[in-house]
Scaffold this active site. Sequence first.
Site, PDB file in Angstrom:
ATOM      1  N   HIS A  43       0.855  -1.192   0.000  1.00 61.67           N
ATOM      2  CA  HIS A  43       0.000   0.000   0.000  1.00 61.67           C
ATOM      3  C   HIS A  43       0.889   1.239   0.000  1.00 61.67           C
ATOM      4  O   HIS A  43       2.081   1.175   0.325  1.00 61.67           O
ATOM      5  CB  HIS A  43      -0.828   0.082   1.289  1.00 61.67           C
ATOM      6  CG  HIS A  43      -1.796  -1.019   1.493  1.00 61.67           C
ATOM      7  ND1 HIS A  43      -3.114  -0.937   1.101  1.00 61.67           N
ATOM      8  CD2 HIS A  43      -1.654  -2.240   2.083  1.00 61.67           C
ATOM      9  CE1 HIS A  43      -3.743  -2.057   1.449  1.00 61.67           C
ATOM     10  NE2 HIS A  43      -2.882  -2.860   2.034  1.00 61.67           N
ATOM     11  N   TYR A  72      -2.089  -1.529   9.105  1.00 59.44           N
ATOM     12  CA  TYR A  72      -1.047  -2.247   8.366  1.00 59.44           C
ATOM     13  C   TYR A  72      -0.167  -3.028   9.334  1.00 59.44           C
ATOM     14  O   TYR A  72      -0.014  -2.637  10.491  1.00 59.44           O
ATOM     15  CB  TYR A  72      -0.136  -1.265   7.610  1.00 59.44           C
ATOM     16  CG  TYR A  72      -0.864  -0.280   6.738  1.00 59.44           C
ATOM     17  CD1 TYR A  72      -1.533  -0.700   5.592  1.00 59.44           C
ATOM     18  CD2 TYR A  72      -0.864   1.083   7.052  1.00 59.44           C
ATOM     19  CE1 TYR A  72      -2.195   0.212   4.775  1.00 59.44           C
ATOM     20  CE2 TYR A  72      -1.520   2.001   6.248  1.00 59.44           C
ATOM     21  CZ  TYR A  72      -2.188   1.568   5.111  1.00 59.44           C
ATOM     22  OH  TYR A  72      -2.839   2.463   4.310  1.00 59.44           O
ATOM     23  N   HIS A 148      -2.357  -3.263  -3.576  1.00 58.83           N
ATOM     24  CA  HIS A 148      -3.747  -3.136  -3.127  1.00 58.83           C
ATOM     25  C   HIS A 148      -4.730  -3.183  -4.305  1.00 58.83           C
ATOM     26  O   HIS A 148      -5.677  -3.960  -4.309  1.00 58.83           O
ATOM     27  CB  HIS A 148      -3.873  -1.808  -2.359  1.00 58.83           C
ATOM     28  CG  HIS A 148      -5.197  -1.586  -1.709  1.00 58.83           C
ATOM     29  ND1 HIS A 148      -5.450  -0.501  -0.914  1.00 58.83           N
ATOM     30  CD2 HIS A 148      -6.351  -2.310  -1.738  1.00 58.83           C
ATOM     31  CE1 HIS A 148      -6.711  -0.573  -0.491  1.00 58.83           C
ATOM     32  NE2 HIS A 148      -7.262  -1.655  -0.972  1.00 58.83           N
ATOM     33  N   LYS A 157      -8.911   2.027  -6.360  1.00 63.53           N
ATOM     34  CA  LYS A 157      -8.092   3.211  -6.219  1.00 63.53           C
ATOM     35  C   LYS A 157      -6.706   2.903  -6.743  1.00 63.53           C
ATOM     36  O   LYS A 157      -6.419   1.781  -7.128  1.00 63.53           O
ATOM     37  CB  LYS A 157      -8.054   3.710  -4.783  1.00 63.53           C
ATOM     38  CG  LYS A 157      -7.777   2.666  -3.725  1.00 63.53           C
ATOM     39  CD  LYS A 157      -7.789   3.347  -2.358  1.00 63.53           C
ATOM     40  CE  LYS A 157      -7.775   2.358  -1.226  1.00 63.53           C
ATOM     41  NZ  LYS A 157      -7.787   2.997   0.081  1.00 63.53           N
ATOM     42  N   CYS A 159      -3.819   2.964  -5.225  1.00 66.81           N
ATOM     43  CA  CYS A 159      -2.892   2.399  -4.234  1.00 66.81           C
ATOM     44  C   CYS A 159      -2.287   1.076  -4.706  1.00 66.81           C
ATOM     45  O   CYS A 159      -3.041   0.195  -5.081  1.00 66.81           O
ATOM     46  CB  CYS A 159      -3.649   2.196  -2.918  1.00 66.81           C
ATOM     47  SG  CYS A 159      -2.670   1.431  -1.625  1.00 66.81           S
TER      48      CYS A 159
HETATM   49 ZN   LIG Z   1      -3.994   0.564  -0.026  1.00 69.31          ZN
END
Ligand SMILES: [Zn+2]
Length: 174
Positions: A43, A72, A148, A157, A159
């Site tokens: 990420h 995380y 991700h 997204k 990421c």
């Molecule tokens: Zn992420």
Amino acid sequence: MMLETYPMTIGGEVVRNECTLLAKVEDGELMQSSESVRFLILHCSATRRNQDYSVEQLMRDHKKRGFRTIGYHFYIRKDGTITQHRKLLEVGAHCRPYNRCSIGICYEGGLDEHGKPCDTRTEAQTERIIELLYKLHKLFPKAKIVGHHDLPGTTPKACPCLDTHAVFGWIEDL
Ligand SMILES: [Zn+2]
């Protein structure tokens, strides 16, 4: 030289054998076994490359979202400082619905000066990511190294703003 067998130190955690991996965590939930880890997920923090986003800020933001602690497992600052926030087999909060089968690694950055998605990794971050993925993949050899946004069913997204498998996939073959 990196150790490839137990005991090994990953982040701040000394892993003696699989039993210690499954030792109880204080108030988090654990995955079923080390076989559960199917993905090592990269990420970004989605912060601008010219902005500092400290562990404290990350903690504050994740607590605001209702997480007990940082979601995380690992966080890597621009200068390469790495911190661990979840035990390896502790269920994280970083990539629904994959939290029960993955370990989450986040690097600070992911946006350019204007706030656009951008691969802002520093050399230090790249080194730390490689070391970490290498060790984790030795521990969890069946796990795939992914970003991700590579995982279907997650919130779409950018990421982590890079092609994770193209950049780090070779580590799976070491
Ligand atoms: Zn992420």
